[in-house]
Scaffold this motif. Structure first.
Motif, PDB file in Angstrom:
ATOM      1  N   ALA A  90     -23.944 -34.703 -14.017  1.00 40.12           N
ATOM      2  CA  ALA A  90     -22.722 -35.282 -13.463  1.00 40.12           C
ATOM      3  C   ALA A  90     -21.778 -34.173 -12.996  1.00 40.12           C
ATOM      4  O   ALA A  90     -21.174 -34.260 -11.921  1.00 40.12           O
ATOM      5  CB  ALA A  90     -22.040 -36.171 -14.506  1.00 40.12           C
ATOM      6  N   LEU A  91     -21.678 -33.101 -13.813  1.00 41.48           N
ATOM      7  CA  LEU A  91     -20.786 -31.999 -13.439  1.00 41.48           C
ATOM      8  C   LEU A  91     -21.283 -31.298 -12.176  1.00 41.48           C
ATOM      9  O   LEU A  91     -20.482 -30.939 -11.302  1.00 41.48           O
ATOM     10  CB  LEU A  91     -20.680 -30.994 -14.591  1.00 41.48           C
ATOM     11  CG  LEU A  91     -19.865 -31.457 -15.806  1.00 41.48           C
ATOM     12  CD1 LEU A  91     -19.846 -30.382 -16.880  1.00 41.48           C
ATOM     13  CD2 LEU A  91     -18.437 -31.811 -15.391  1.00 41.48           C
ATOM     14  N   GLY A  92     -22.589 -31.108 -12.095  1.00 41.88           N
ATOM     15  CA  GLY A  92     -23.161 -30.450 -10.916  1.00 41.88           C
ATOM     16  C   GLY A  92     -22.818 -31.221  -9.653  1.00 41.88           C
ATOM     17  O   GLY A  92     -22.362 -30.651  -8.655  1.00 41.88           O
ATOM     18  N   GLY A  93     -23.030 -32.530  -9.697  1.00 40.36           N
ATOM     19  CA  GLY A  93     -22.705 -33.365  -8.543  1.00 40.36           C
ATOM     20  C   GLY A  93     -21.212 -33.356  -8.260  1.00 40.36           C
ATOM     21  O   GLY A  93     -20.773 -33.259  -7.105  1.00 40.36           O
ATOM     22  N   ALA A  94     -20.407 -33.429  -9.341  1.00 42.55           N
ATOM     23  CA  ALA A  94     -18.950 -33.472  -9.174  1.00 42.55           C
ATOM     24  C   ALA A  94     -18.454 -32.196  -8.513  1.00 42.55           C
ATOM     25  O   ALA A  94     -17.562 -32.230  -7.654  1.00 42.55           O
ATOM     26  CB  ALA A  94     -18.278 -33.676 -10.534  1.00 42.55           C
ATOM     27  N   ALA A  95     -19.033 -31.068  -8.917  1.00 44.05           N
ATOM     28  CA  ALA A  95     -18.609 -29.800  -8.325  1.00 44.05           C
ATOM     29  C   ALA A  95     -18.878 -29.806  -6.825  1.00 44.05           C
ATOM     30  O   ALA A  95     -18.031 -29.408  -6.026  1.00 44.05           O
ATOM     31  CB  ALA A  95     -19.351 -28.642  -8.995  1.00 44.05           C
ATOM     32  N   TRP A  96     -20.058 -30.280  -6.457  1.00 44.76           N
ATOM     33  CA  TRP A  96     -20.443 -30.270  -5.045  1.00 44.76           C
ATOM     34  C   TRP A  96     -19.581 -31.245  -4.233  1.00 44.76           C
ATOM     35  O   TRP A  96     -19.159 -30.933  -3.126  1.00 44.76           O
ATOM     36  CB  TRP A  96     -21.921 -30.610  -4.919  1.00 44.76           C
ATOM     37  CG  TRP A  96     -22.637 -29.791  -3.900  1.00 44.76           C
ATOM     38  CD1 TRP A  96     -23.258 -30.262  -2.783  1.00 44.76           C
ATOM     39  CD2 TRP A  96     -22.816 -28.385  -3.897  1.00 44.76           C
ATOM     40  NE1 TRP A  96     -23.814 -29.221  -2.085  1.00 44.76           N
ATOM     41  CE2 TRP A  96     -23.552 -28.055  -2.736  1.00 44.76           C
ATOM     42  CE3 TRP A  96     -22.404 -27.360  -4.748  1.00 44.76           C
ATOM     43  CZ2 TRP A  96     -23.899 -26.742  -2.424  1.00 44.76           C
ATOM     44  CZ3 TRP A  96     -22.752 -26.060  -4.434  1.00 44.76           C
ATOM     45  CH2 TRP A  96     -23.484 -25.762  -3.291  1.00 44.76           C
ATOM     46  N   GLY A  97     -19.329 -32.439  -4.802  1.00 50.62           N
ATOM     47  CA  GLY A  97     -18.465 -33.392  -4.120  1.00 50.62           C
ATOM     48  C   GLY A  97     -17.022 -32.919  -4.102  1.00 50.62           C
ATOM     49  O   GLY A  97     -16.329 -32.992  -3.078  1.00 50.62           O
ATOM     50  N   GLY A  98     -16.567 -32.397  -5.261  1.00 47.06           N
ATOM     51  CA  GLY A  98     -15.181 -31.950  -5.386  1.00 47.06           C
ATOM     52  C   GLY A  98     -14.858 -30.844  -4.399  1.00 47.06           C
ATOM     53  O   GLY A  98     -13.742 -30.764  -3.872  1.00 47.06           O
ATOM     54  N   LEU A  99     -15.859 -29.996  -4.129  1.00 50.02           N
ATOM     55  CA  LEU A  99     -15.664 -28.908  -3.173  1.00 50.02           C
ATOM     56  C   LEU A  99     -15.263 -29.471  -1.798  1.00 50.02           C
ATOM     57  O   LEU A  99     -14.327 -28.980  -1.160  1.00 50.02           O
ATOM     58  CB  LEU A  99     -16.958 -28.107  -3.068  1.00 50.02           C
ATOM     59  CG  LEU A  99     -16.902 -26.736  -2.415  1.00 50.02           C
ATOM     60  CD1 LEU A  99     -15.868 -25.860  -3.085  1.00 50.02           C
ATOM     61  CD2 LEU A  99     -18.277 -26.071  -2.494  1.00 50.02           C
ATOM     62  N   ALA A 100     -15.992 -30.522  -1.382  1.00 54.29           N
ATOM     63  CA  ALA A 100     -15.656 -31.143  -0.093  1.00 54.29           C
ATOM     64  C   ALA A 100     -14.267 -31.761  -0.149  1.00 54.29           C
ATOM     65  O   ALA A 100     -13.487 -31.673   0.806  1.00 54.29           O
ATOM     66  CB  ALA A 100     -16.710 -32.196   0.265  1.00 54.29           C
ATOM     67  N   GLY A 101     -13.924 -32.405  -1.289  1.00 55.28           N
ATOM     68  CA  GLY A 101     -12.602 -33.002  -1.455  1.00 55.28           C
ATOM     69  C   GLY A 101     -11.504 -31.947  -1.404  1.00 55.28           C
ATOM     70  O   GLY A 101     -10.465 -32.126  -0.764  1.00 55.28           O
ATOM     71  N   LEU A 102     -11.773 -30.818  -2.055  1.00 56.27           N
ATOM     72  CA  LEU A 102     -10.798 -29.724  -2.087  1.00 56.27           C
ATOM     73  C   LEU A 102     -10.559 -29.186  -0.679  1.00 56.27           C
ATOM     74  O   LEU A 102      -9.411 -28.964  -0.272  1.00 56.27           O
ATOM     75  CB  LEU A 102     -11.336 -28.618  -2.999  1.00 56.27           C
ATOM     76  CG  LEU A 102     -10.371 -27.487  -3.343  1.00 56.27           C
ATOM     77  CD1 LEU A 102      -9.295 -27.996  -4.286  1.00 56.27           C
ATOM     78  CD2 LEU A 102     -11.117 -26.327  -3.980  1.00 56.27           C
ATOM     79  N   LEU A 103     -11.646 -28.992   0.063  1.00 56.14           N
ATOM     80  CA  LEU A 103     -11.518 -28.482   1.424  1.00 56.14           C
ATOM     81  C   LEU A 103     -10.719 -29.443   2.285  1.00 56.14           C
ATOM     82  O   LEU A 103      -9.895 -29.038   3.104  1.00 56.14           O
ATOM     83  CB  LEU A 103     -12.900 -28.247   2.030  1.00 56.14           C
ATOM     84  CG  LEU A 103     -13.660 -27.039   1.483  1.00 56.14           C
ATOM     85  CD1 LEU A 103     -15.104 -27.055   1.947  1.00 56.14           C
ATOM     86  CD2 LEU A 103     -12.977 -25.755   1.928  1.00 56.14           C
ATOM     87  N   LYS A 104     -10.977 -30.744   2.089  1.00 59.73           N
ATOM     88  CA  LYS A 104     -10.247 -31.762   2.851  1.00 59.73           C
ATOM     89  C   LYS A 104      -8.759 -31.716   2.500  1.00 59.73           C
ATOM     90  O   LYS A 104      -7.890 -31.736   3.373  1.00 59.73           O
ATOM     91  CB  LYS A 104     -10.829 -33.138   2.520  1.00 59.73           C
ATOM     92  CG  LYS A 104     -10.015 -34.309   3.033  1.00 59.73           C
ATOM     93  CD  LYS A 104     -10.603 -34.868   4.293  1.00 59.73           C
ATOM     94  CE  LYS A 104      -9.821 -36.080   4.758  1.00 59.73           C
ATOM     95  NZ  LYS A 104     -10.224 -36.485   6.097  1.00 59.73           N
ATOM     96  N   ALA A 105      -8.468 -31.638   1.198  1.00 66.48           N
ATOM     97  CA  ALA A 105      -7.078 -31.703   0.753  1.00 66.48           C
ATOM     98  C   ALA A 105      -6.308 -30.452   1.128  1.00 66.48           C
ATOM     99  O   ALA A 105      -5.168 -30.515   1.565  1.00 66.48           O
ATOM    100  CB  ALA A 105      -7.032 -31.921  -0.764  1.00 66.48           C
TER     101      ALA A 105
END
Lengths: 366, 423
Positions: free
Chosen positions: B180-195
């Motif tokens: 879950a953390l691995g996926g979250a990191a990868w998704g969160g990265l895209a969210g961070l870039l967007k934000a």
């Protein structure tokens, strides 16, 4: 009303045109399943239901799926009592259900294509000890599993030796589709063949694109289908001075052949897996030779043995000795390869078979 | 199909679809999408896709092809073989997905529940992936990065699974969390870039897919990750202690990942309908400017929703590596990241719908395997049917025209064509 008249007229014309095209063959008209029943009754000595589970990529992948299936169709052609069928896998999730479905279907043998399926075959074979399996590119995992593997480093070695003997610029090149062992084993063999030539002749032919000592390096197209990428890589090699290129990248290699065609005789290509003059015949005159992996013949041989009731056990390893790998004919280059080089290649081949030349590729089947 | 075309009044479903319209134009993509697609349209889209799929089965059938060469002499042969091919194909589809009397006749447990088990096994990662994409949809983000997030989840869970020796319960739990953390990191990265930078999530998630695919290909050549004798690009097998337990006995494949999927669906449902965070996410999805004016943190919402969406895809990766398979290969994501988009669309981005859509696609895939084996129909056909369903649903006007449904007029279709995803 006018519309419907037009349609009727069009249909009539079409039927006149098409009616001449085809007639039902006698077997179709008389609804035929009885025909096969009667034949299988009389010659039951060599009949077999052979089923193949293909890996991802489909039956027309210009690569191992296609070659393996070619062995099945050859066996069927020679002996129509060998009934063949295949299923393909959309992803690795499908290995187990496909193998299970084929096992449940009542196949006499289930042939799994691709080393990645090894674990799934082992698992299913354990559950069905009375069912015969064959597994391509992975060793046998039990009494009822026959493993077919290919030491293509040996064929690659000959290709490398030939390239080193034939280069005019002192530079030859190779590249792969992906940095995975079934690909790099060819490149290892090629590299070793060149080194052996240098050592024997005191020359210094260089290999661009691969160094066996640096397994993480090397040039890769990251694709087995992108011919443009192959052309681009080949052009780069040519700029660096290479005049013979050995692509180990399936359809990507077609780009190398195209680059050779554009070079006006400056560049030639060594094809891989199949005899390029048969699989990519339009570029035959640019192929110095091909390093082959003889999936089709070994699959056919296995199916024939199984059809005669003797399911082989253990492992088959395709080598130079049993023609499981090797060099294809030179075709258009036959007159250009000096007789001296041809006899040297024979000697090298014998020395590999006898073990006098040791091949060091880490990707060889154990 | 043709009967329905000619006589819409006789079809009670068609009559039910003619619900009165509300006058005002709904705001936001999901509001418009949900209203334009009643359940009836979904069902009819399925029917239309199956009919078209049937025609393709007949065309792909060699006996029908042969018969068509003499169509104008014995036209009946073409139809007879064509219909036989369709019938056998869909019977096999049913047998592979629900119940197969031939294997059940053997009397084994696997013979009875095997098909259902296959359906559930295939549905598990699709539900998890669908929840991920659907949740991001609701916050106005289009998560195309399922592939990368599934891969990163599978890599992290797999690494825990085969690298460490731990006691059974703990090992599995750590594997799930790591995934879950691995996926979250990868998704969160895209969210961070967007934000932080405004980079469009469609671009960044697709690029992160490439990075994940290449990273996996690299890892599969690293000793310690790759399985000896290093002859194939495949990882070490995950230890038994880290594997999700089988749910219906060890003779069939369905595994504890299904429980994860159900729990995740309940969580997403609660998040969207009952929680403050969910309200904020939906508000941002409906209108980010109004939300900002109302004092909500749009940037924070983007990061949060992509973290959760990534974690859900990571769990799909967990199901792949700790459940369905035990070794990583280059295609461990098995197309789930992209199928998840269609599942989320079909499920209309709500948890119940996604579970249903995931089960449907899981059943189609399980049946497709059997169909391929029994009748030789290529499994690609199943993908065509799935795509057709989504195509028809995405074009509700087409379905309404085919089945002569009354009701929603040109406004809906035109509006949707004119506006994009985040409109």
């Amino acid at each position: 009303m006018r519309h419907s008249l037009k349609i009727v007229a069009a249909l009539g014309a079409a039927s006149l045109l098409i009616a001449g095209c085809g007639k039902p063959s006698s077997s179709n008209a008389t609804d035929q399943p009885t025909a096969t029943d009667s034949t299988s009754g009389t010659t039951s000595t060599a009949s077999l239901k052979a089923c193949m589970v293909l890996d991802v990529g489909g039956v027309d992948d210009h690569s191992f799926n296609q070659s393996s299936w070619a062995g099945m169709t050859a066996a069927n052609k020679a002996n129509p009592n060998v009934k063949i069928s295949y299923v393909s896998s959309a992803s690795q999730n499908d290995y187990v259900p496909n193998l299970t479905a084929e096992t449940n279907k009542g196949c006499d043998t289930v042939i799994a294509v691709g080393g990645l399926m090894g674990a799934a075959v082992a698992k299913i074979a354990k559950k069905n000890p009375d069912q015969h399996y064959a597994e391509i590119d992975s060793p046998s995992s039990g009494k009822n599993v026959y493993g077919l593997q290919y030491n293509t480093a040996q064929g690659g070695f000959l290709g490398g030796y030939l390239a080193a003997a034939m280069t005019k610029t002192g530079k030859v090149a190779t590249y792969g589709g992906l940095n995975i062992p079934p690909v790099t084993i060819y490149m290892d063999g090629f590299w070793e063949g060149v080194q052996y030539f240098n050592q024997q002749k005191g020359k210094n032919v260089q290999v661009l694109g691969w160094d066996e000592k640096n397994q993480k390096g090397g040039t890769f197209a990251q694709s087995f289908t992108d011919a443009n990428k192959g052309k681009q890589l080949t052009a780069q090699f040519q700029q660096q001075g290479a005049d013979i290129v050995f692509p180990v990248a399936g359809g990507t290699g077609i780009g190398s052949a195209a680059a050779a065609a554009a070079s006006g005789g400056q560049l030639s290509v060594i094809w891989v897996d199949t005899d390029g003059c048969e699989s990519v015949a339009q570029y035959c005159k640019y192929f110095l030779t091909s390093v082959t992996k003889n999936l089709a013949d070994s699959v056919e041989e296995y199916v024939n043995k199984a059809a005669s009731g003797q399911f082989p056990q253990g492992n088959y390893v395709g080598t130079l000795e049993n023609d499981g790998t090797g060099l294809a004919p030179f075709h258009d280059f036959d007159s250009k390869v000096p007789a001296e080089v041809k006899s040297e290649l024979d000697t090298v081949k014998q020395d590999i078979i006898s073990g006098k030349i040791k091949i060091t590729s880490p990707s060889q089947p154990q | 199909m043709s009967e329905a075309t000619r006589d819409p009044a006789a079809d009670p479903q068609a009559a039910a679809a003619t619900t009165p319209e509300e006058p005002e134009e709904p705001r936001g993509f999901w509001a418009r999408y949900a209203r334009a697609n009643s359940l009836v349209v979904t069902l009819l889209a399925f029917v239309a896709a199956m009919v078209l799929g049937g025609i393709l089965i007949a065309i792909a059938d060699t006996r029908t092809q042969d018969a068509s060469h003499y169509f104008f002499q014995y036209p009946w042969d073409t139809f007879r073989y064509g219909f036989a091919a369709i019938w056998h194909g869909y019977v096999a589809l049913f047998q592979g997905a629900i119940f197969n009397p031939h294997t059940a006749a053997k009397g084994t447990w696997a013979g009875y529940v095997g098909p259902i088990s296959e359906t559930l096994t295939n549905a598990t990662p699709l539900i998890l992936g669908g929840l991920s994409v659907g949740l991001a949809f609701r916050a106005g983000l289009f998560n195309i990065g399922g592939q990368g997030q599934v891969i990163m989840g599978a890599v992290c869970a797999g690494f825990i699974g085969f690298h460490y020796h731990l006691p059974p319960g703990l090992h599995l739990l750590l594997g799930i969390i790591a995934g879950a953390l691995g996926g979250a990191a990868w998704g969160g990265l895209a969210g961070l870039l967007k934000a932080k930078t405004g980079a469009h999530e469609v671009i960044t998630t697709i690029m992160l897919n490439y990075v994940a695919v290449s990273l996996l290909a690299y890892l599969l050549s690293v000793k310690g990750f790759q399985a000896p004798p290093y002859g194939q690009a495949i990882s070490n097998p995950v230890y038994k202690s880290a594997q999700l337990p089988p749910l219906l006995g060890s003779s069939v494949r369905v595994h504890g990942g299904l429980i994860l999927a159900v729990l995740a669906a309940a969580f997403v449902s609660w998040l969207l309908n009952r929680s403050t965070l969910g309200f904020r996410l939906k508000a941002v999805g409906a209108n980010q400017y109004a939300s900002r004016t109302a004092g909500m943190s749009v940037e924070g919402s983007y990061i949060t929703v992509m973290l959760i969406a990534g974690a859900l895809c990571g769990l799909a990766g967990v199901s792949q590596i700790l459940g369905t398979n035990s070794q990583l290969t280059g295609d461990i994501d098995a197309g789930i990241g992209f199928d998840a988009i269609t599942v989320a669309l079909l499920g209309r981005a709500n948890a119940k719908g996604i579970v249903a859509a995931g089960l449907l696609f899981g059943a189609l895939h399980a049946g497709g395997t059997q169909m391929q084996s029994a009748t030789g129909t290529p499994i690609d056909l199943v993908q065509v049917i799935q795509s057709l369903i989504v195509l028809f649903i995405a074009a509700p006007m087409l379905i309404r025209a085919i089945f002569r449904l009354k009701g929603t007029a040109a406004g809906v279709g035109g509006g949707e064509l004119a506006k994009g995803w985040n409109g």
